[in-house]
Scaffold this motif. Sequence first.
Motif, PDB file in Angstrom:
ATOM      1  N   GLY A  66       0.799  -1.230   0.000  1.00 40.95           N
ATOM      2  CA  GLY A  66       0.000   0.000   0.000  1.00 40.95           C
ATOM      3  C   GLY A  66       0.826   1.271   0.000  1.00 40.95           C
ATOM      4  O   GLY A  66       0.259   2.359   0.100  1.00 40.95           O
ATOM      5  N   GLY A  67       2.146   1.137  -0.076  1.00 40.88           N
ATOM      6  CA  GLY A  67       2.997   2.321  -0.091  1.00 40.88           C
ATOM      7  C   GLY A  67       2.911   3.130   1.186  1.00 40.88           C
ATOM      8  O   GLY A  67       2.963   4.358   1.164  1.00 40.88           O
ATOM      9  N   GLY A  68       2.762   2.427   2.300  1.00 41.14           N
ATOM     10  CA  GLY A  68       2.673   3.099   3.596  1.00 41.14           C
ATOM     11  C   GLY A  68       1.326   2.930   4.262  1.00 41.14           C
ATOM     12  O   GLY A  68       1.212   3.015   5.482  1.00 41.14           O
ATOM     13  N   THR A  69       0.279   2.702   3.463  1.00 42.06           N
ATOM     14  CA  THR A  69      -1.028   2.356   4.022  1.00 42.06           C
ATOM     15  C   THR A  69      -1.213   0.843   3.882  1.00 42.06           C
ATOM     16  O   THR A  69      -0.508   0.183   3.114  1.00 42.06           O
ATOM     17  CB  THR A  69      -2.160   3.088   3.282  1.00 42.06           C
ATOM     18  N   LEU A  70      -2.150   0.295   4.604  1.00 46.58           N
ATOM     19  CA  LEU A  70      -2.341  -1.156   4.594  1.00 46.58           C
ATOM     20  C   LEU A  70      -3.265  -1.578   3.459  1.00 46.58           C
ATOM     21  O   LEU A  70      -4.422  -1.158   3.407  1.00 46.58           O
ATOM     22  CB  LEU A  70      -2.915  -1.611   5.932  1.00 46.58           C
ATOM     23  N   ASP A  71      -2.749  -2.397   2.559  1.00 46.02           N
ATOM     24  CA  ASP A  71      -3.526  -2.886   1.428  1.00 46.02           C
ATOM     25  C   ASP A  71      -3.300  -4.393   1.306  1.00 46.02           C
ATOM     26  O   ASP A  71      -2.248  -4.839   0.853  1.00 46.02           O
ATOM     27  CB  ASP A  71      -3.105  -2.173   0.143  1.00 46.02           C
ATOM     28  N   PHE A  72      -4.307  -5.169   1.708  1.00 48.81           N
ATOM     29  CA  PHE A  72      -4.214  -6.626   1.645  1.00 48.81           C
ATOM     30  C   PHE A  72      -4.655  -7.174   0.288  1.00 48.81           C
ATOM     31  O   PHE A  72      -4.544  -8.370   0.041  1.00 48.81           O
ATOM     32  CB  PHE A  72      -5.056  -7.259   2.749  1.00 48.81           C
ATOM     33  N   GLY A  73      -5.150  -6.305  -0.583  1.00 50.33           N
ATOM     34  CA  GLY A  73      -5.644  -6.742  -1.875  1.00 50.33           C
ATOM     35  C   GLY A  73      -4.624  -7.477  -2.723  1.00 50.33           C
ATOM     36  O   GLY A  73      -4.907  -8.568  -3.237  1.00 50.33           O
ATOM     37  N   PRO A  74      -3.413  -6.917  -2.907  1.00 48.90           N
ATOM     38  CA  PRO A  74      -2.448  -7.583  -3.794  1.00 48.90           C
ATOM     39  C   PRO A  74      -2.073  -8.999  -3.359  1.00 48.90           C
ATOM     40  O   PRO A  74      -1.900  -9.878  -4.211  1.00 48.90           O
ATOM     41  CB  PRO A  74      -1.235  -6.644  -3.740  1.00 48.90           C
ATOM     42  N   MET A  75      -1.958  -9.259  -2.062  1.00 49.52           N
ATOM     43  CA  MET A  75      -1.562 -10.607  -1.653  1.00 49.52           C
ATOM     44  C   MET A  75      -2.697 -11.616  -1.818  1.00 49.52           C
ATOM     45  O   MET A  75      -2.462 -12.810  -1.972  1.00 49.52           O
ATOM     46  CB  MET A  75      -1.012 -10.617  -0.225  1.00 49.52           C
ATOM     47  N   LEU A  76      -3.944 -11.138  -1.830  1.00 49.02           N
ATOM     48  CA  LEU A  76      -5.091 -12.025  -1.974  1.00 49.02           C
ATOM     49  C   LEU A  76      -5.580 -12.139  -3.416  1.00 49.02           C
ATOM     50  O   LEU A  76      -6.258 -13.103  -3.781  1.00 49.02           O
ATOM     51  CB  LEU A  76      -6.251 -11.522  -1.108  1.00 49.02           C
ATOM     52  N   ALA A  77      -5.213 -11.168  -4.243  1.00 46.70           N
ATOM     53  CA  ALA A  77      -5.777 -11.048  -5.587  1.00 46.70           C
ATOM     54  C   ALA A  77      -5.640 -12.284  -6.466  1.00 46.70           C
ATOM     55  O   ALA A  77      -6.537 -12.550  -7.285  1.00 46.70           O
ATOM     56  CB  ALA A  77      -5.167  -9.841  -6.295  1.00 46.70           C
ATOM     57  N   PRO A  78      -4.567 -13.086  -6.371  1.00 49.42           N
ATOM     58  CA  PRO A  78      -4.451 -14.227  -7.276  1.00 49.42           C
ATOM     59  C   PRO A  78      -5.594 -15.257  -7.196  1.00 49.42           C
ATOM     60  O   PRO A  78      -5.749 -16.056  -8.115  1.00 49.42           O
ATOM     61  CB  PRO A  78      -3.108 -14.851  -6.870  1.00 49.42           C
ATOM     62  N   VAL A  79      -6.374 -15.250  -6.113  1.00 47.00           N
ATOM     63  CA  VAL A  79      -7.497 -16.197  -6.036  1.00 47.00           C
ATOM     64  C   VAL A  79      -8.829 -15.516  -6.343  1.00 47.00           C
ATOM     65  O   VAL A  79      -9.885 -16.134  -6.203  1.00 47.00           O
ATOM     66  CB  VAL A  79      -7.574 -16.903  -4.653  1.00 47.00           C
ATOM     67  N   SER A  80      -8.786 -14.265  -6.775  1.00 45.50           N
ATOM     68  CA  SER A  80     -10.026 -13.493  -6.913  1.00 45.50           C
ATOM     69  C   SER A  80     -10.972 -14.086  -7.955  1.00 45.50           C
ATOM     70  O   SER A  80     -12.196 -14.077  -7.761  1.00 45.50           O
ATOM     71  CB  SER A  80      -9.721 -12.031  -7.245  1.00 45.50           C
ATOM     72  N   GLU A  81     -10.440 -14.602  -9.070  1.00 42.75           N
ATOM     73  CA  GLU A  81     -11.336 -15.159 -10.092  1.00 42.75           C
ATOM     74  C   GLU A  81     -12.107 -16.357  -9.556  1.00 42.75           C
ATOM     75  O   GLU A  81     -13.306 -16.501  -9.792  1.00 42.75           O
ATOM     76  CB  GLU A  81     -10.530 -15.551 -11.331  1.00 42.75           C
ATOM     77  N   THR A  82     -11.431 -17.210  -8.824  1.00 46.28           N
ATOM     78  CA  THR A  82     -12.098 -18.390  -8.279  1.00 46.28           C
ATOM     79  C   THR A  82     -13.105 -17.999  -7.203  1.00 46.28           C
ATOM     80  O   THR A  82     -14.240 -18.494  -7.181  1.00 46.28           O
ATOM     81  CB  THR A  82     -11.060 -19.366  -7.704  1.00 46.28           C
ATOM     82  N   VAL A  83     -12.718 -17.107  -6.296  1.00 44.05           N
ATOM     83  CA  VAL A  83     -13.616 -16.702  -5.214  1.00 44.05           C
ATOM     84  C   VAL A  83     -14.836 -15.969  -5.759  1.00 44.05           C
ATOM     85  O   VAL A  83     -15.979 -16.283  -5.411  1.00 44.05           O
ATOM     86  CB  VAL A  83     -12.868 -15.826  -4.189  1.00 44.05           C
ATOM     87  N   SER A  84     -14.608 -14.993  -6.627  1.00 48.35           N
ATOM     88  CA  SER A  84     -15.718 -14.164  -7.109  1.00 48.35           C
ATOM     89  C   SER A  84     -16.665 -14.923  -8.030  1.00 48.35           C
ATOM     90  O   SER A  84     -17.819 -14.519  -8.203  1.00 48.35           O
ATOM     91  CB  SER A  84     -15.184 -12.911  -7.811  1.00 48.35           C
ATOM     92  N   SER A  85     -16.199 -16.026  -8.615  1.00 43.00           N
ATOM     93  CA  SER A  85     -17.079 -16.785  -9.507  1.00 43.00           C
ATOM     94  C   SER A  85     -18.066 -17.667  -8.750  1.00 43.00           C
ATOM     95  O   SER A  85     -19.019 -18.174  -9.328  1.00 43.00           O
ATOM     96  CB  SER A  85     -16.251 -17.656 -10.464  1.00 43.00           C
TER      97      SER A  85
END
Length: 384
Positions: A66-85
């Motif tokens: 997050g460049g200094g702020t907390l952003d958990f999105g990038p570490m979780l993103a690789p499973v997003s297609e499977t989860v969101s489907s």
Amino acid sequence: MIALAVGVGAIYVLGPWPAESPAPAETPAWADPPHPVAVADRTVSVLGAGDILLHPKLWEQARTDGGGTLDFGPMLAPVSETVSSADLALCHLETPLAPPGGPYIGYPNFSVPQEVLKGLKSIGYDGCSTASNHTLDHRYDGVKRTLDAMDKAGLGHAGSYRTKRDAGIVKIYQAKGVKIGHISLTRSFNGLRPPAGKQWVASLIDVKTIRRDAAAARAAGAEIVVVSLHWGTEYEHEPDADQQIWARQIAAIDDVDVVFGHHAHVVQPVERIGDTWIVYGMGNQIARHEKPINANRDGAMTRVTFGPASEAGRWKVVAIEAIPTFVDLNPNIRLVDLERALADPTLSPGRRGTYQAAVERIEGNLLTRAADTAGLVVRGAPGR
């Protein structure tokens, strides 16, 4: 709360792959990506995943991303297609959330950043089970703070409660017009006790309670009932005696369709007992143990596809799939959907070998109770 409804009328193919052009020479034939196919019958899919167990290294990675702020999105993103489907996607939030800005605390009494909820929501989760051995790490205040933050993030929850009235109401989701009940319980609170007069604050595993709540879910219109259980022995792949006893007792409850298990931090087997599917343990979804070994980096999301049963108001399991995952630690911490990663022809040989070994390890642990002969498909495994 209405769950995401992506891919209406489609599930991932479980039989032979459709005809397609040959894969590049460097890509194993079994590493083809998932192929959604049209299904004539009406279906609804429910996905469960392993523990969201935030250690300090994870929020340090989130701050870097997050460049200094907390952003958990990038570490979780690789499973997003499977989860969101999935039509309904359920995670397991093992630890209580800290006040905004902290302080953040790791093992043994966790208090973790609320920003993780934004990451979970962004990849498609609709709700989480919250009953665990860490639910009471920060007593009632921690429970209330966690549930308040989940409400604000638009995530459903089951297993811990702010009021006695809430504890008496089973969580019901709607996905594609189908009502799905979600129940969550844990085997212990690590020796902690609920506050005086608030014994209802979180649910301990009790078969009578499960039977009662499953019946209440059906009475409220649920056509599917999912039970999340925080149970088992940490780092043991095989179910312990309590798990095996409870599994058979719960499988005898007609109102329960599937059990999603957590807590062991390693992948445990799947077993079909009668018409009930027991997923003993899905390992970690995301974690960073102080002494990481491959076993606690492995995970298996479980996608269960339901179709209408002959009995009015009921649905039955028509397909069940395990989607292996792995937590990469370098150059950055990332959750990997192994089937999708192995389908990438540009994947380096070294990483391909690591991922293939993880799939084989995960498949071996999932199938020790012959779940494949009962219908479980392990995605990304050779021949699938």
